[in-house]
Design a protein around this motif. Structure first.
Motif, PDB file in Angstrom:
ATOM      1  N   GLN A 133       4.318  -0.329   4.979  1.00  0.00           N
ATOM      2  CA  GLN A 133       5.236  -0.111   3.872  1.00  0.00           C
ATOM      3  C   GLN A 133       6.189  -1.284   3.697  1.00  0.00           C
ATOM      4  O   GLN A 133       6.526  -1.674   2.583  1.00  0.00           O
ATOM      5  N   VAL A 164      -4.213  -1.460   1.722  1.00  0.00           N
ATOM      6  CA  VAL A 164      -3.610  -0.131   1.604  1.00  0.00           C
ATOM      7  C   VAL A 164      -4.247   0.585   0.419  1.00  0.00           C
ATOM      8  O   VAL A 164      -4.992  -0.006  -0.359  1.00  0.00           O
ATOM      9  N   ASP A 165      -3.949   1.871   0.269  1.00  0.00           N
ATOM     10  CA  ASP A 165      -4.468   2.639  -0.856  1.00  0.00           C
ATOM     11  C   ASP A 165      -3.693   2.320  -2.126  1.00  0.00           C
ATOM     12  O   ASP A 165      -2.496   1.987  -2.077  1.00  0.00           O
ATOM     13  N   LYS A 167      -2.741   4.481  -4.157  1.00  0.00           N
ATOM     14  CA  LYS A 167      -1.699   5.499  -4.226  1.00  0.00           C
ATOM     15  C   LYS A 167      -0.421   5.013  -3.546  1.00  0.00           C
ATOM     16  O   LYS A 167       0.684   5.247  -4.039  1.00  0.00           O
ATOM     17  N   GLN A 168      -0.571   4.307  -2.417  1.00  0.00           N
ATOM     18  CA  GLN A 168       0.601   3.788  -1.715  1.00  0.00           C
ATOM     19  C   GLN A 168       1.302   2.717  -2.536  1.00  0.00           C
ATOM     20  O   GLN A 168       2.533   2.616  -2.533  1.00  0.00           O
ATOM     21  N   GLU A 171       3.274   4.552  -5.204  1.00  0.00           N
ATOM     22  CA  GLU A 171       4.452   5.214  -4.636  1.00  0.00           C
ATOM     23  C   GLU A 171       5.570   4.209  -4.375  1.00  0.00           C
ATOM     24  O   GLU A 171       6.735   4.471  -4.678  1.00  0.00           O
TER      25      GLU A 171
END
Length: 284
Positions: A133, A164-165, A167-168, A171
């Motif tokens: 992150q 990473v995805d 979706k991440q 977000e």
């Protein structure tokens, strides 16, 4: 390598940042031969004077990196001080036999300390906690200077580059795009817009008797735990925590450094160690 290598008054920028920048820019830049000789003196003979000279010659580089993070709204002096900690760590670990200049080796350590500081202080709500992150945060933060919302292709490209995805990525983009909103309506808002303020639709449960009793019990328990935790500290550490966090007029690192006759960095270390002991004691 301890605090004895620190150039007094240089590793901790004071109130006059311009004077600090001028001072560090006055230190001579080392040639490749001079740098290698000093690095060998430190690496093979633990020469702290050589370490001091290596640190001082590269303080201007820390200032340069700190300027690249000016968009986060944080104090440049604090960023520089954190970067200087990273520089000292790099100097301590630098191996002159690797065939690279210190500046190339130190950039990772300097940025790592600044990144930690930014993530701790940028917002009340943490936007990044894991290593992935954090990497995503800084990469997207740089991209958002040039882009509006990412297209699907751009989001997929970022996700692929950082492993990473998608979706991440989305977000984190949402977290970066969030902003602080005023709870009450603005003074200039009329009746047609004032209702949109959170004060008009968020329920206030502060005065619910059950909630107040629970809150009072929690506060009493927390105060008791904190008091016991502070009693486990030595007098100096307890006073530093008291003045830095508990007093109404909070002391700065530099004020405490002058009071105890040590560097601001030493006060920062004592504060960090004391806070760790307090957390452990309160969680026990």
């Amino acid at each position: 390598m301890g605090t004895s290598l620190q150039p007094v008054g240089v590793l901790a920028p004071g109130a006059n940042l311009n004077a600090y920048v001028q001072a560090v820019n006055g230190f001579a830049v080392l040639s490749a031969e001079e740098e290698k000789r000093l690095a060998e003196e430190l690496y093979y003979h633990q020469d702290l004077d050589a370490a001091r000279r290596l640190v001082m010659a590269h303080l201007r580089f820390v200032v340069h990196i700190a300027k690249t993070y000016s968009g986060y709204g944080l104090s440049q002096a604090d960023l520089i001080q954190e970067g200087n900690v990273g520089l000292m760590k790099a100097v301590k670990r630098f191996n002159p036999e690797k065939g690279v200049r210190l500046v190339s080796f130190a950039v990772h350590w300097i940025k790592a300390e600044m990144h930690e500081f930014i993530l701790r202080n940028w917002r009340i709500v943490k936007v990044a906690t894991t290593k992935a992150q954090r990497k995503l945060f800084f990469n997207l933060r740089g991209a958002k200077k040039r882009l509006a919302w990412l297209t699907n292709d751009e989001a997929e490209a970022v996700a692929s580059d950082l492993n990473v995805d998608v979706k991440q990525v989305r977000e984190m983009e949402g977290r970066l795009s969030a902003y602080d909103a005023a709870f009450d309506a603005g003074a200039d808002d009329d009746d047609d817009t004032a209702y949109q303020a959170p004060a008009h639709y968020l329920e206030d449960k502060r005065f619910d008797p059950a909630h107040q009793l629970e809150q009072a019990d929690w506060q009493e328990s927390s105060v008791n735990s904190l008091t016991q935790a502070l009693e486990g500290l030595d007098d100096r550490s307890r006073d530093i925590i008291q003045q830095r966090w508990l007093n109404e007029d909070k002391a700065t690192l530099h004020e405490l450094a002058a009071q105890y006759g040590v560097s601001a960095e030493r006060i920062r270390q004592l504060e960090k160690n004391a806070m760790k002991k307090v957390r452990v004691a309160m969680e026990a």
